[in-house]
Design a protein around this motif. Structure first.
Motif, mmCIF file in Angstrom:
data_model
loop_
_atom_site.group_PDB
_atom_site.id
_atom_site.type_symbol
_atom_site.label_atom_id
_atom_site.label_comp_id
_atom_site.label_asym_id
_atom_site.label_seq_id
_atom_site.Cartn_x
_atom_site.Cartn_y
_atom_site.Cartn_z
ATOM 1 N N PRO A 83 40.930 37.999 34.878
ATOM 2 C CA PRO A 83 41.203 37.507 36.234
ATOM 3 C C PRO A 83 42.606 36.898 36.338
ATOM 4 O O PRO A 83 42.787 35.877 37.009
ATOM 5 N N ARG A 84 43.584 37.493 35.725
ATOM 6 C CA ARG A 84 44.904 36.869 35.660
ATOM 7 C C ARG A 84 45.991 37.554 36.474
ATOM 8 O O ARG A 84 46.846 36.879 37.018
ATOM 9 N N ARG A 85 45.997 38.890 36.511
ATOM 10 C CA ARG A 85 47.144 39.574 37.110
ATOM 11 C C ARG A 85 46.725 40.850 37.818
ATOM 12 O O ARG A 85 46.012 41.674 37.266
ATOM 13 N N PHE A 86 47.206 40.988 39.043
ATOM 14 C CA PHE A 86 47.019 42.188 39.839
ATOM 15 C C PHE A 86 48.359 42.475 40.495
ATOM 16 O O PHE A 86 48.908 41.619 41.197
ATOM 17 N N ALA A 87 48.918 43.646 40.241
ATOM 18 C CA ALA A 87 50.207 44.019 40.822
ATOM 19 C C ALA A 87 50.130 45.469 41.272
ATOM 20 O O ALA A 87 49.453 46.285 40.649
ATOM 21 N N PHE A 88 50.821 45.768 42.373
ATOM 22 C CA PHE A 88 50.809 47.124 42.898
ATOM 23 C C PHE A 88 52.046 47.380 43.738
ATOM 24 O O PHE A 88 52.705 46.446 44.206
ATOM 25 N N SER A 89 52.343 48.668 43.903
ATOM 26 C CA SER A 89 53.433 49.055 44.791
ATOM 27 C C SER A 89 52.869 49.198 46.199
ATOM 28 O O SER A 89 51.720 49.584 46.393
ATOM 29 N N TRP A 90 53.715 48.877 47.170
ATOM 30 C CA TRP A 90 53.343 48.984 48.581
ATOM 31 C C TRP A 90 54.601 49.404 49.320
ATOM 32 O O TRP A 90 55.515 48.593 49.480
ATOM 33 N N GLY A 91 54.686 50.652 49.687
ATOM 34 C CA GLY A 91 55.947 51.178 50.191
ATOM 35 C C GLY A 91 56.956 51.093 49.054
ATOM 36 O O GLY A 91 56.649 51.416 47.914
ATOM 37 N N GLY A 92 58.147 50.621 49.336
ATOM 38 C CA GLY A 92 59.151 50.434 48.297
ATOM 39 C C GLY A 92 59.090 49.084 47.629
ATOM 40 O O GLY A 92 59.890 48.780 46.739
ATOM 41 N N ASP A 93 58.158 48.226 48.057
ATOM 42 C CA ASP A 93 58.000 46.885 47.497
ATOM 43 C C ASP A 93 56.984 46.882 46.364
ATOM 44 O O ASP A 93 56.226 47.833 46.192
ATOM 45 N N GLU A 94 56.974 45.789 45.632
ATOM 46 C CA GLU A 94 55.916 45.505 44.661
ATOM 47 C C GLU A 94 55.317 44.156 45.018
ATOM 48 O O GLU A 94 56.026 43.239 45.398
ATOM 49 N N LEU A 95 54.000 44.060 44.877
ATOM 50 C CA LEU A 95 53.301 42.790 45.062
ATOM 51 C C LEU A 95 52.676 42.399 43.742
ATOM 52 O O LEU A 95 52.010 43.213 43.097
ATOM 53 N N HIS A 96 52.892 41.150 43.355
ATOM 54 C CA HIS A 96 52.346 40.615 42.113
ATOM 55 C C HIS A 96 51.516 39.382 42.458
ATOM 56 O O HIS A 96 52.032 38.442 43.056
ATOM 57 N N PHE A 97 50.239 39.425 42.104
ATOM 58 C CA PHE A 97 49.341 38.285 42.264
ATOM 59 C C PHE A 97 49.038 37.772 40.862
ATOM 60 O O PHE A 97 48.395 38.468 40.072
ATOM 61 N N ASP A 98 49.514 36.579 40.549
ATOM 62 C CA ASP A 98 49.300 35.983 39.235
ATOM 63 C C ASP A 98 48.446 34.740 39.376
ATOM 64 O O ASP A 98 48.733 33.879 40.214
ATOM 65 N N LEU A 99 47.394 34.658 38.564
ATOM 66 C CA LEU A 99 46.467 33.529 38.602
ATOM 67 C C LEU A 99 46.463 32.824 37.258
ATOM 68 O O LEU A 99 46.509 33.476 36.211
ATOM 69 N N GLU A 100 46.381 31.501 37.317
ATOM 70 C CA GLU A 100 46.336 30.687 36.107
ATOM 71 C C GLU A 100 45.249 29.629 36.266
ATOM 72 O O GLU A 100 45.296 28.835 37.212
ATOM 73 N N PRO A 101 44.262 29.624 35.369
ATOM 74 C CA PRO A 101 43.251 28.570 35.452
ATOM 75 C C PRO A 101 43.877 27.219 35.095
ATOM 76 O O PRO A 101 44.693 27.133 34.179
ATOM 77 N N LEU A 102 43.491 26.205 35.848
ATOM 78 C CA LEU A 102 43.969 24.846 35.612
ATOM 79 C C LEU A 102 42.781 23.947 35.293
ATOM 80 O O LEU A 102 41.634 24.379 35.340
ATOM 81 N N ASP A 103 43.062 22.708 35.025
ATOM 82 C CA ASP A 103 41.991 21.750 34.725
ATOM 83 C C ASP A 103 41.094 21.542 35.948
ATOM 84 O O ASP A 103 41.464 21.875 37.066
ATOM 85 N N ALA A 104 39.930 21.030 35.718
ATOM 86 C CA ALA A 104 38.951 20.680 36.761
ATOM 87 C C ALA A 104 38.570 21.870 37.639
ATOM 88 O O ALA A 104 38.270 21.712 38.815
ATOM 89 N N GLY A 105 38.579 23.082 37.070
ATOM 90 C CA GLY A 105 38.133 24.254 37.810
ATOM 91 C C GLY A 105 39.072 24.708 38.906
ATOM 92 O O GLY A 105 38.660 25.423 39.811
ATOM 93 N N ARG A 106 40.330 24.310 38.832
ATOM 94 C CA ARG A 106 41.305 24.719 39.841
ATOM 95 C C ARG A 106 42.058 25.965 39.364
ATOM 96 O O ARG A 106 42.032 26.298 38.185
ATOM 97 N N THR A 107 42.758 26.610 40.299
ATOM 98 C CA THR A 107 43.515 27.820 39.982
ATOM 99 C C THR A 107 44.867 27.795 40.672
ATOM 100 O O THR A 107 44.953 27.505 41.867
ATOM 101 N N ARG A 108 45.904 28.125 39.893
ATOM 102 C CA ARG A 108 47.231 28.341 40.476
ATOM 103 C C ARG A 108 47.332 29.828 40.816
ATOM 104 O O ARG A 108 47.055 30.692 39.977
#
Length: 173
Positions: A83-108
């Motif tokens: 559950p850390r990284r999802f990236a894809f091309s969209w037209g000529g762009d790229e989208l990167h979704f990066d997730l990092e688990p944090l303390d107390a059940g939170r997510t960056r």
């Protein structure tokens, strides 16, 4: 949500990009579903109909966006690492979704839009600002407000983000 980053301009690998960061009060698995499950993604992403082949090299298809000139577009999944990284091309762009688990059940959560053209930075930043407001509401189990795009665009231009690209559905900036 603790951080509501208004978005910043940067370069990634020599290419222009805009970046947003959020910290959600949810475990990484829940946030991962919001950004990688097509039904959840469609609730906040600009295209209301999305299909994903969940593997690097797989197809990702977007359709149903009333302001886009093409009814359907297809990109490629660049990374799919639950559950850390999802990236894809969209037209000529790229989208990167990066997730990092944090303390107390939170997510960056970090969204980086690597841009095809520098002059799309303010336009895309304003669009992501609106979309992320919907993601924030979804993550917080509250009704989404529909913030106005144009004032956000004007604020990004005033902040110095590159601008001038045509605005889909409006014929120009």
């Amino acid at each position: 949500m603790i951080i509501n980053d208004p978005g910043s301009y940067l370069e990634v690998g020599g290419r222009p990009a805009v970046r947003f960061e959020r910290i959600y009060e949810h475990p990484v698995d829940r946030v991962w579903r919001l950004v990688s499950d097509p039904a959840e993604l469609a609730r906040w992403f600009p295209s209301p109909q999305i299909t994903i082949e969940p593997a690097a090299g797989g197809a990702i298809t977007f359709s149903g966006d009333p302001v886009m000139p093409e009814a359907t577009s297809t990109g490629r999944v660049l990374a799919f690492d639950p559950p850390r990284r999802f990236a894809f091309s969209w037209g000529g762009d790229e989208l990167h979704f990066d997730l990092e688990p944090l303390d107390a059940g939170r997510t960056r959560f970090v969204l980086t839009n690597v841009l095809e053209a520098r002059d799309t930075a303010a336009r895309n930043a304003a669009g992501w600002d609106v979309c992320l407001a919907a993601l924030d509401a979804l993550a917080e189990d509250r009704a989404a407000e529909q913030p106005a795009w144009k004032p956000k665009y004007d604020a990004y231009v005033a902040a110095g983000l590159p601008s001038g690209a045509p605005i889909p559905g409006q014929g120009g900036a």
